[in-house]
Write a protein that holds these residues in place. Sequence first.
Motif, short mmCIF file in Angstrom:
data_model
loop_
_atom_site.label_atom_id
_atom_site.label_comp_id
_atom_site.label_asym_id
_atom_site.label_seq_id
_atom_site.Cartn_x
_atom_site.Cartn_y
_atom_site.Cartn_z
N SER A 28 37.95 1.06 26.26
CA SER A 28 37.53 1.45 24.92
C SER A 28 36.48 2.56 25.01
O SER A 28 35.95 2.84 26.09
N ASN A 29 36.19 3.19 23.91
CA ASN A 29 35.23 4.30 23.90
C ASN A 29 33.84 3.87 24.35
O ASN A 29 33.10 4.67 24.91
N ASP A 30 33.48 2.61 24.12
CA ASP A 30 32.16 2.13 24.51
C ASP A 30 32.02 1.98 26.02
O ASP A 30 30.92 2.10 26.55
N VAL A 32 34.50 3.24 28.57
CA VAL A 32 35.30 4.10 29.44
C VAL A 32 34.41 4.96 30.35
O VAL A 32 34.81 5.31 31.46
#
Length: 121
Positions: A28-30, A32
């Motif tokens: 996820s963006n949090d 990666v």
Amino acid sequence: RKITAIDRKKKEGDIYNFSADDDIDPLSNDYVGIVANYFSVGLMIGGSTSLLYPVLIVKAGATSSLMTASYAVVMVFWSYKIVFGFLSDCFPILGYKRKPYIVIGWLFCASVLIALAREGN
């Protein structure tokens, strides 16, 4: 009534505030960035240690003790990663705990690689 950490609501995008029931998606963006950082560190350590033999022994004709010492120098900072973790947690930069230290580390790595590239023939 005293407000505890359990009573507080989780803020959106707060990666430090999760319970054991929460699922973490590493892509996820949090998260990666953490995966990319460890992948890049593996490439740097693997690449730098695997280049020691051809450069030092084959090309330069160095002794095996010099190669062993060079390998130790390459790996010394990996041994201190727990110290750097405590440092980043205790002394945040601009309110961020880990991100500035990771950026500073990669900038240092890039500058060393550039300096080494300029020394080559």
